[in-house]
Motif scaffolding. Structure first.
Motif, short mmCIF file in Angstrom:
data_model
loop_
_atom_site.label_atom_id
_atom_site.label_comp_id
_atom_site.label_asym_id
_atom_site.label_seq_id
_atom_site.Cartn_x
_atom_site.Cartn_y
_atom_site.Cartn_z
N PRO A 102 47.54 12.83 91.07
CA PRO A 102 48.32 13.54 92.10
C PRO A 102 49.36 12.65 92.77
O PRO A 102 49.14 11.47 92.99
CB PRO A 102 47.24 13.98 93.11
CG PRO A 102 46.13 13.01 92.93
CD PRO A 102 46.13 12.65 91.47
N ASP A 103 50.47 13.25 93.10
CA ASP A 103 51.52 12.57 93.85
C ASP A 103 51.48 13.10 95.29
O ASP A 103 52.36 13.83 95.74
CB ASP A 103 52.88 12.83 93.21
CG ASP A 103 54.01 12.08 93.91
OD1 ASP A 103 53.70 11.13 94.66
OD2 ASP A 103 55.18 12.44 93.72
N SER A 104 50.41 12.74 95.99
CA SER A 104 50.20 13.24 97.35
C SER A 104 49.39 12.21 98.12
O SER A 104 48.90 11.23 97.57
CB SER A 104 49.46 14.59 97.33
OG SER A 104 48.18 14.45 96.73
N PHE A 107 43.46 13.66 97.78
CA PHE A 107 42.96 14.29 96.56
C PHE A 107 42.23 15.58 96.93
O PHE A 107 41.35 15.57 97.81
CB PHE A 107 42.00 13.36 95.83
CG PHE A 107 42.62 12.09 95.34
CD1 PHE A 107 42.94 11.94 93.98
CD2 PHE A 107 42.90 11.04 96.20
CE1 PHE A 107 43.52 10.76 93.52
CE2 PHE A 107 43.46 9.86 95.75
CZ PHE A 107 43.79 9.73 94.41
#
Length: 202
Positions: A102-104, A107
């Motif tokens: 993920p690019d955040s 999770f």
């Protein structure tokens, strides 16, 4: 007296992600069952155990060098699981569970494996509230590492309940699900062993 009673009966506000964001940056912040919990970053012995364990797993399982690969192994990921915000010391996802990294900032997928390195300030929460959350979310494997007692407890989730697979101590060989494709000595996680190795090599 009546004022005190009304104050006591007032519903407690549930903590939210904003409370985590507002927490001092030098603290780890989690929200468990609507309550904000904060604690300091790991002490030296705790940090060593976590770092070495991660190193033992990242190369063969995260990178596929000397092992099967197929995992994401992450240090202190922030997990958003339902209304709970949990930060294990280490967590791992099979690539089929989480195909894309993920690019955040957090999770949203429960890991397949989580590891808590126990310390006096977090032991009760790790072994109770957080273990309950991991079971609810279907985390398949859970390890507890105790750097003071020099032990590792490995659990497997079966029918929604944790089953203790084994308790290892001192310098016992570690080759446990879900990472039983490799092995390493448990005392690699204790700094005394590293210091002794350094003396011998010198």
């Amino acid at each position: 007296m009546n004022v005190q009673t009304r104050t006591q009966d007032r519903p407690r506000r549930k903590a939210t992600y904003q409370d985590v964001l507002d927490a001092p940056p030098h603290l780890v912040a989690e929200v468990l069952a609507g309550t904000l919990h904060t604690h300091p970053r790991p002490a030296a012995r705790h940090a060593w155990a976590s770092s070495i364990l991660g190193g033992e797993l990242v190369v063969p399982f995260g990178r596929g060098r000397g092992g099967p690969g197929g995992w994401w192994i992450v240090f202190e990921p922030e997990l958003h699981l339902g209304d709970d915000i949990v930060v294990p010391n280490l967590a791992g996802w099979k690539r089929e569970t989480m195909p894309e990294y993920p690019d955040s900032a957090f999770f949203g997928i429960a890991p397949d494996w989580a590891c808590e390195v126990l310390s006096p300030s977090t032991r009760r929460i790790d072994q109770n509230e957080k273990r309950t959350i991991y079971a609810r979310e279907g985390v398949s494997h859970l390890w507890f590492v105790d750097p003071v007692a020099k032990t590792l407890e490995a659990f497997e989730l079966r029918d929604g309940h944790w089953v203790l697979l084994v308790t290892l101590a001192d310098d016992a060989p570690v080759s446990l699900p879900p990472f039983d494709a490799i092995g390493f000595p448990l005392d690699a996680l204790w700094p005394e062993s590293a210091a002794a190795d350094g003396d011998e090599s010198g």
